[in-house]
Scaffold this active site. Structure first.
Site, PDB file in Angstrom:
ATOM      1  N   CYS A  98     -11.727  25.692 -10.730  1.00 45.42           N
ATOM      2  CA  CYS A  98     -12.874  25.452  -9.756  1.00 45.42           C
ATOM      3  C   CYS A  98     -12.624  26.428  -8.014  1.00 45.42           C
ATOM      4  CB  CYS A  98     -11.462  24.147  -8.296  1.00 45.42           C
ATOM      5  SG  CYS A  98     -12.471  23.812  -6.802  1.00 45.42           S
ATOM      6  N   MET A 376     -17.031  19.092   6.108  1.00 44.51           N
ATOM      7  CA  MET A 376     -17.486  18.463   6.592  1.00 44.51           C
ATOM      8  C   MET A 376     -17.885  18.596   8.391  1.00 44.51           C
ATOM      9  SD  MET A 376     -18.066  15.292   4.754  1.00 44.51           S
ATOM     10  CE  MET A 376     -16.148  14.342   5.677  1.00 44.51           C
ATOM     11  N   HIS A 399      -8.500  30.465   0.007  1.00 45.41           N
ATOM     12  CA  HIS A 399     -10.061  30.119  -0.218  1.00 45.41           C
ATOM     13  C   HIS A 399     -11.180  28.685  -0.031  1.00 45.41           C
ATOM     14  CE1 HIS A 399      -7.343  26.448  -0.959  1.00 45.41           C
ATOM     15  NE2 HIS A 399      -9.149  26.061  -1.782  1.00 45.41           N
TER      16      HIS A 399
END
Length: 476
Positions: A98, A376, A399
């Protein structure tokens, strides 16, 4: 977390002394508020990792650390094969490789806003997202193995992107040593038509504005200016990576006693690096890494198509692509000796400093771009790797923001439609197939990404370069 058991080294470094059967100490990089906000399970998991065979230096936890499977998310640990070191499927995680890829658009944020809704709709139509999402690519058995060996290079060879893209991807877009034959048929079947899809959870494609520059010289080398519009893609190896993790965790648990390994936690299942099982897992994991690199490359191609349909003057070029769920073979200095180590980073980003030979020439003086995703409605950041990071954390940084509450807790507190409407009022357009998924990923469900990034900067793990604000977000 109760900090009474920690030694405070500085305002941004805390040590867990090695005692009992711990082979090395633990180190947490964070300010006091972030440490206190961490679950007690994070401390327990750090201590357990410190007990594994062949670990060197320390087990490091990044400022965004939170409870994970075996290893804490935001955990870093390196193992020496000459000292009986192990490889752990739990130390890599289920979403193998990922990672994040950031693209320049060649446009300003103002230009994006002239067609914001149309672009949001086109990106959502073009890039498949959500649980079980599938794309237009359906791989044969032969092409599946070619993809698992070739990564982003495979994708470019098939017309999904340009050769120039590869220079700014970790390992130039292809992880050597991948062994597709070590990946189960079930894993391959799960990935058969998922190439070029975002998936669900915290994965996204986001159009962003550069709102602040902290280091003008490094920003210039990265090609960043205030007001620029960027695109960031966050996704991994989809069902294939998850199945690889599942398959090998079962094998490693069953084999541990035969290797003479006493597991402090079943979730830390591992195998000696040099064992046949360890080598099989590494071959499968590298294939999973190539799957993720191919996935982000195909999504880049799809994003270019969407932009071309709405804003034909855009030119999407790769700034950088780096993973944060990996085990990488790297050289690092331990106790004054240069050693070849197997560095596990789970929810942690590689952050090589200036001068590292693996970096593209134009980044050598600046250090590696370190891309930190927000959620978001909150900021993301671009940092640069530092020389100090080599000694401080095996050249690793955080991260993202890191979850502050579970997805279940988030859905009890927020409603997806209300979030979408509230963010639209702030000028941020959300497109997602699942309002429940939006609620699970509410900005309030995460730690303060600005505090996390500030801690990484102050600890010397990576240097702040630019701040990004979302304009459009396609969520899985």
């Amino acid at each position: 977390m109760d900090i009474s058991s920690l030694e405070k080294i500085s305002d941004y470094e805390w040590r867990i002394p090695a005692k009992g059967d711990m082979r090395v100490p633990g180190v947490i990089y964070a300010d006091e508020a972030l440490v206190k906000g961490m679950d007690d399970k994070v401390l327990e998991q750090i201590v357990n990792v410190c007990r594994l065979p062949g670990i060197v230096g320390a087990c490091y936890a990044m400022p965004d650390a939170h409870w994970g499977y075996g290893f804490p998310i935001g955990g870093v640990a390196a193992f020496d094969p000459e000292e009986g070191g192990v490889v752990s499927a739990g130390g890599v995680g289920f979403d193998i490789s990922c990672g994040v890829r950031t693209l320049h658009t060649g446009l300003s944020a103002g230009q994006i806003r002239t067609a914001q809704a149309e672009l949001a709709d086109e990106l959502y139509r073009t890039v498949p997202a959500g649980v079980g999402s599938t794309g237009h690519i359906r791989l044969t058995a032969h092409e599946m193995d070619a993809m698992l060996k070739g990564g982003a290079c495979w994708a470019v060879d098939r017309g999904f992107g340009e050769p120039e893209d590869l220079a700014h991807i970790e390992e130039s877009g292809c992880i050597e040593g991948a062994r597709p034959e070590c990946v189960s048929q079930q894993a391959k079947q799960r990935q058969r038509d998922e190439v070029g899809t975002l998936g669900s959870g915290n994965h996204y494609l986001e159009v962003q504005e550069v709102t602040e520059i902290y280091d003008p010289e490094i920003a210039r080398r990265f090609g960043l200016r205030e007001g620029d519009a960027l695109v960031t893609i966050h996704c991994g190896s989809r069902g294939l990576g998850h199945q690889i993790g599942t398959d090998y965790l079962k094998e490693m648990v069953a084999a541990a006693a035969g290797f003479g390994i006493r597991l402090p936690d079943r979730e830390l299942a591992c195998a000696p690096i040099g064992s046949p099982l360890g080598q099989k897992y590494l071959g499968a994991m590298k294939a999973g890494m190539n799957c993720a690199l191919a996935n982000r490359q195909v999504i880049t191609h799809l994003a270019r198509q969407a932009f071309a349909a709405v804003l034909p003057d855009a030119a999407l070029t790769v700034l950088y692509d780096v993973s944060h769920n990996t085990c990488k073979i790297e050289e690092h200095t331990v106790d004054g000796r240069r050693k070849r180590l197997y560095v596990h980073r789970k929810g942690a980003t590689r952050a090589f400093g200036p001068g590292h030979p693996s970096l593209p020439e134009e980044f050598r003086k600046a250090g590696q771009p370190v891309i930190i995703g927000g959620s978001m409605g909150t900021a993301s950041y671009i940092l640069a790797g530092t020389e100090r990071g080599e000694a401080a954390s095996f050249s690793s940084a955080c991260h993202g923001a890191g979850r502050a509450m579970s997805r279940h807790q988030a859905t009890r507190q927020w409603r997806g439609r209300e979030l979408v409407d509230a963010l639209a009022e702030q000028g941020i357009l959300i497109r997602s197939p699942s309002l429940r998924g939006v609620a699970e990923e509410a900005p309030g469900a995460y730690k303060d990404v600005s505090a996390v990034v500030e801690a990484a900067d102050r600890a010397g793990l990576a240097k702040k370069v630019a701040k990004l604000k979302p304009i459009v977000c396609v969520k899985g």
